[in-house]
Design a protein around this motif. Structure first.
Motif, PDB file in Angstrom:
ATOM      1  N   ARG A  58      44.107  -0.025  25.274  1.00 27.32           N
ATOM      2  CA  ARG A  58      43.550  -0.856  26.344  1.00 27.32           C
ATOM      3  C   ARG A  58      42.579  -0.009  27.158  1.00 27.32           C
ATOM      4  NH1 ARG A  58      46.986  -1.172  30.054  1.00 27.32           N
ATOM      5  NH2 ARG A  58      48.597   0.078  29.092  1.00 27.32           N
ATOM      6  N   VAL A  59      41.319  -0.402  27.159  1.00 28.57           N
ATOM      7  CA  VAL A  59      40.308   0.301  27.945  1.00 28.57           C
ATOM      8  C   VAL A  59      40.026  -0.514  29.204  1.00 28.57           C
ATOM      9  CG1 VAL A  59      37.926   1.131  27.993  1.00 28.57           C
ATOM     10  CG2 VAL A  59      39.264   1.278  25.868  1.00 28.57           C
ATOM     11  N   THR A  60      40.056   0.162  30.332  1.00 28.59           N
ATOM     12  CA  THR A  60      39.740  -0.505  31.600  1.00 28.59           C
ATOM     13  C   THR A  60      38.604   0.245  32.273  1.00 28.59           C
ATOM     14  OG1 THR A  60      42.079  -1.072  31.834  1.00 28.59           O
ATOM     15  CG2 THR A  60      40.697  -1.359  33.781  1.00 28.59           C
ATOM     16  N   THR A  61      37.622  -0.507  32.735  1.00 30.53           N
ATOM     17  CA  THR A  61      36.478   0.105  33.414  1.00 30.53           C
ATOM     18  C   THR A  61      36.506  -0.287  34.897  1.00 30.53           C
ATOM     19  OG1 THR A  61      34.967  -1.762  33.158  1.00 30.53           O
ATOM     20  CG2 THR A  61      35.154  -0.225  31.291  1.00 30.53           C
ATOM     21  N   ILE A  62      35.584   0.296  35.638  1.00 29.65           N
ATOM     22  CA  ILE A  62      35.490  -0.008  37.069  1.00 29.65           C
ATOM     23  C   ILE A  62      35.281  -1.513  37.299  1.00 29.65           C
ATOM     24  CG2 ILE A  62      32.982   0.439  37.159  1.00 29.65           C
ATOM     25  CD1 ILE A  62      35.462   1.453  39.930  1.00 29.65           C
ATOM     26  N   PRO A 113      32.203   5.449  40.851  1.00 24.83           N
ATOM     27  CA  PRO A 113      33.082   4.728  39.922  1.00 24.83           C
ATOM     28  C   PRO A 113      34.078   5.666  39.244  1.00 24.83           C
ATOM     29  CG  PRO A 113      30.836   3.935  39.718  1.00 24.83           C
ATOM     30  CD  PRO A 113      30.776   5.154  40.593  1.00 24.83           C
ATOM     31  N   GLY A 114      33.595   6.823  38.831  1.00 20.54           N
ATOM     32  CA  GLY A 114      34.489   7.792  38.194  1.00 20.54           C
ATOM     33  C   GLY A 114      35.532   8.319  39.153  1.00 20.54           C
ATOM     34  N   GLN A 115      35.110   8.595  40.399  1.00 20.64           N
ATOM     35  CA  GLN A 115      36.068   9.082  41.405  1.00 20.64           C
ATOM     36  C   GLN A 115      37.159   8.040  41.632  1.00 20.64           C
ATOM     37  OE1 GLN A 115      35.710  12.110  42.661  1.00 20.64           O
ATOM     38  NE2 GLN A 115      33.532  12.595  42.718  1.00 20.64           N
ATOM     39  N   ALA A 138      31.861  11.537  35.824  1.00 21.33           N
ATOM     40  CA  ALA A 138      31.140  10.307  36.182  1.00 21.33           C
ATOM     41  C   ALA A 138      31.502   9.146  35.261  1.00 21.33           C
ATOM     42  CB  ALA A 138      29.629  10.553  36.130  1.00 21.33           C
ATOM     43  N   CYS A 139      31.934   9.453  34.047  1.00 19.50           N
ATOM     44  CA  CYS A 139      32.190   8.419  33.033  1.00 19.50           C
ATOM     45  C   CYS A 139      33.669   8.039  32.937  1.00 19.50           C
ATOM     46  CB  CYS A 139      31.733   8.935  31.673  1.00 19.50           C
ATOM     47  SG  CYS A 139      32.727  10.345  31.136  1.00 19.50           S
ATOM     48  N   THR A 140      34.460   8.386  33.953  1.00 20.17           N
ATOM     49  CA  THR A 140      35.909   8.186  33.854  1.00 20.17           C
ATOM     50  C   THR A 140      36.289   6.704  33.763  1.00 20.17           C
ATOM     51  OG1 THR A 140      36.247  10.191  35.130  1.00 20.17           O
ATOM     52  CG2 THR A 140      38.125   8.679  34.990  1.00 20.17           C
ATOM     53  N   LEU A 146      27.828  -3.334  25.746  1.00 24.83           N
ATOM     54  CA  LEU A 146      28.523  -4.361  26.545  1.00 24.83           C
ATOM     55  C   LEU A 146      27.918  -4.554  27.929  1.00 24.83           C
ATOM     56  CD1 LEU A 146      32.146  -3.383  25.472  1.00 24.83           C
ATOM     57  CD2 LEU A 146      30.892  -5.437  24.812  1.00 24.83           C
ATOM     58  N   GLY A 147      26.968  -3.718  28.285  1.00 19.93           N
ATOM     59  CA  GLY A 147      26.317  -3.878  29.590  1.00 19.93           C
ATOM     60  C   GLY A 147      27.213  -3.539  30.763  1.00 19.93           C
ATOM     61  N   LEU A 148      28.278  -2.769  30.496  1.00 20.15           N
ATOM     62  CA  LEU A 148      29.184  -2.375  31.583  1.00 20.15           C
ATOM     63  C   LEU A 148      28.684  -1.042  32.154  1.00 20.15           C
ATOM     64  CD1 LEU A 148      32.543  -3.410  29.897  1.00 20.15           C
ATOM     65  CD2 LEU A 148      31.407  -4.533  31.816  1.00 20.15           C
ATOM     66  N   THR A 149      27.684  -1.149  32.995  1.00 19.46           N
ATOM     67  CA  THR A 149      26.977   0.053  33.446  1.00 19.46           C
ATOM     68  C   THR A 149      27.591   0.683  34.692  1.00 19.46           C
ATOM     69  OG1 THR A 149      25.436  -1.396  34.625  1.00 19.46           O
ATOM     70  CG2 THR A 149      24.769  -0.635  32.434  1.00 19.46           C
ATOM     71  N   GLY A 150      28.741   0.143  35.134  1.00 17.08           N
ATOM     72  CA  GLY A 150      29.445   0.796  36.245  1.00 17.08           C
ATOM     73  C   GLY A 150      29.952   2.169  35.846  1.00 17.08           C
ATOM     74  N   THR A 151      30.224   2.369  34.575  1.00 19.48           N
ATOM     75  CA  THR A 151      30.660   3.683  34.078  1.00 19.48           C
ATOM     76  C   THR A 151      29.407   4.515  33.849  1.00 19.48           C
ATOM     77  OG1 THR A 151      32.525   2.603  32.994  1.00 19.48           O
ATOM     78  CG2 THR A 151      32.020   4.842  32.297  1.00 19.48           C
ATOM     79  N   LYS A 152      29.326   5.661  34.527  1.00 17.47           N
ATOM     80  CA  LYS A 152      28.062   6.399  34.593  1.00 17.47           C
ATOM     81  C   LYS A 152      27.978   7.546  33.594  1.00 17.47           C
ATOM     82  CE  LYS A 152      26.670   3.904  38.020  1.00 17.47           C
ATOM     83  NZ  LYS A 152      25.905   2.724  37.648  1.00 17.47           N
ATOM     84  N   TYR A 153      26.746   7.814  33.170  1.00 20.47           N
ATOM     85  CA  TYR A 153      26.471   8.988  32.339  1.00 20.47           C
ATOM     86  C   TYR A 153      26.050  10.126  33.261  1.00 20.47           C
ATOM     87  CZ  TYR A 153      24.590  11.935  28.683  1.00 20.47           C
ATOM     88  OH  TYR A 153      24.367  12.976  27.836  1.00 20.47           O
ATOM     89  N   GLY A 154      26.840  11.193  33.238  1.00 22.09           N
ATOM     90  CA  GLY A 154      26.482  12.365  34.036  1.00 22.09           C
ATOM     91  C   GLY A 154      26.085  13.515  33.130  1.00 22.09           C
TER      92      GLY A 154
END
Ligand code: FES
Ligand code: FES
Length: 159
Positions: A69-73, A101-103, A45-47, A29-37
């Protein structure tokens, strides 16, 4: 195929059911605000939010989400999100920014559940979100500020 509700929109993804939510968000989905730590539920980081609760997207799987319902940053909104964003800017919290973003998603979940958390509650909620840049002091100050903003807004709304 998987049907996921992301930031209020139903998305159909051609991914295996064992795909992690983190990979679905970032790679499909290209929602890269959610990070891979860490990829191991150890860093935060992926919260993201699932039905309003803070969860680690790296250890959440497409097969288990159903109608959740999933909500991202990118999509989080409302008075608590606004207060947290304003407080993060007020305290100039971010350093490299990677964990932020996770914080922020963790802090929004905390303040939604508990609008005026004490120090122990902040520690309990934020303990699993790591920051290599050591911004912990500013994060705590920003959460207290956001709580004050929300409390003032509530007082202002009272008749
Ligand atoms: S990447 Fe998910 S907790 Fe670290
Ligand atoms: S701001 Fe750099 S890892 Fe947290």
């Amino acid at each position: 195929m998987a049907r996921l509700t992301i930031n209020g929109t139903v998305q159909t993804l051609d991914v295996p059911p064992e795909t992690s939510l983190l990979n679905a968000l970032r790679d499909e989905l290209g929602l890269t605000g959610t990070k891979y730590g860490c990829g191991l539920s150890q860093c935060g980081a992926c919260t993201v939010h699932v039905n309003g609760d803070a969860v680690r997207a790296c250890q959440t799987y497409v097969r288990d989400l159903g109608d959740a319902r999933v909500t991202t940053i990118e999509g989080v909104s409302g008075p608590v999100a606004d207060a947290v964003r304003a407080a993060w800017l007020e305290h100039d919290v971010a350093q490299c920014g990677y964990c932020q973003p996770g914080q922020i998603m963790q802090a929004i979940a905390l303040l939604t559940r508990q609008p005026n958390p004490d120090d122990a509650a902040i520690t309990a909620a934020m303990n699993g979100n790591l920051c290599r840049c050591g911004t912990y002091g500013r994060i705590r100050a920003a959460i207290r500020s956001a709580a004050r903003m929300l409390s003032l807004a509530t007082e202002g709304a009272e008749p």
